[in-house]
Write an enzyme that holds these catalytic residues in place. Structure first.
Site, short mmCIF file in Angstrom:
data_model
loop_
_atom_site.label_atom_id
_atom_site.label_comp_id
_atom_site.label_asym_id
_atom_site.label_seq_id
_atom_site.Cartn_x
_atom_site.Cartn_y
_atom_site.Cartn_z
N GLU A 1 16.02 22.47 -4.25
CA GLU A 1 15.42 21.14 -4.09
C GLU A 1 13.93 21.14 -4.44
OE1 GLU A 1 17.77 19.18 -3.80
OE2 GLU A 1 18.84 19.19 -1.89
N TYR B 1 5.29 6.72 18.61
CA TYR B 1 5.18 7.98 17.86
C TYR B 1 5.97 7.97 16.57
CZ TYR B 1 1.87 10.79 20.29
OH TYR B 1 0.68 11.29 20.75
#
Ligand code: 13P
Length: 210
Positions: A73, A119
């Site tokens: 990848e 968050y």
């Protein structure tokens, strides 16, 4: 941070992800930017059992220089770095909850997970595009990832998993963990009357925390 310390940190963080179930088998790959290139996990390696000296080293053109053969990848990581000069690290996982969301057929492909918690917004940002499915290792996905990364720090690859960038290796790992938790919350709350953060609350978070 020097290269030796960076290698050791990558191995430590990858093992931490693996040991807590964010990665299984040989799934996932992690890269980090160096002054003169990149480090990336070797292909078919377990994030739980990396060796610092065997990490693949790439030059600034993403060519393999030393270490074990790099993740298949590489082009995925390359697309992220090229689209986001601020990115210092990229984490790709097949973590269960984020991948589950990446398999849903009825989500908004530009915002599959609502801004449920601060968050999530602070670590992942406002955008989380879903990139259409490509076979793992298929270089044809690079333009799609590049286009998505121009407007987002993180994305979901359909039926595959999350890709997350960050301003440091530690931050990218933290963002990948936060994305997994947000996906878990989203799936837990599916079908319920959710109160997502408002646009003003999201704006405030991004203004204060960047
Ligand atoms: P590599 O072992 O080549 O890094 O591939 C693992 C993976 O997660 C594919 O998406």
């Amino acid at each position: 941070m020097d290269e030796t310390t960076t290698r050791e940190l990558l191995v430590t963080l990858a093992a931490s992800l693996f040991n807590r179930g964010y990665a299984v088998g040989s799934a996932g790959n992690i890269s980090v930017r160096l002054a003169d290139g990149f480090l990336i996990t070797p292909t078919n390696s377990s994030l739980g059992r990396l060796q610092a000296e065997r990490l693949a080293r790439l030059d600034v053109g993403f060519n393999h220089v030393t270490g074990d053969p790099p993740s298949k990848e590489v082009f995925m990581h390359r697309a992220m770095y090229r689209a986001r000069p601020d990115a210092q690290a990229v984490v790709h996982l097949h973590s269960t909850m984020a991948t589950a969301v990446a398999c849903l057929g009825d989500v908004d492909a530009s915002a599959p997970i609502p801004a449920l918690t601060p968050y999530f917004v602070m670590r992942v940002g406002r955008s989380l595009p879903v990139v259409p499915y490509y076979r793992p290792g298929d270089a044809a996905m690079e333009p799609a990832i590049h286009a998505a990364a121009l407007g987002a720090r993180a994305m979901l690859l359909a039926n595959h998993g999350p890709v997350v960038s960050g301003p440091s290796l530690t931050d990218a790992v933290a963002a990948a963990e936060e994305l997994e938790e947000a996906a878990k919350l989203f799936l837990l709350l599916r079908g319920q009357a959710v109160r997502a953060l408002s646009t003003a609350q999201v704006d405030d978070l991004l203004h204060v925390f960047g």
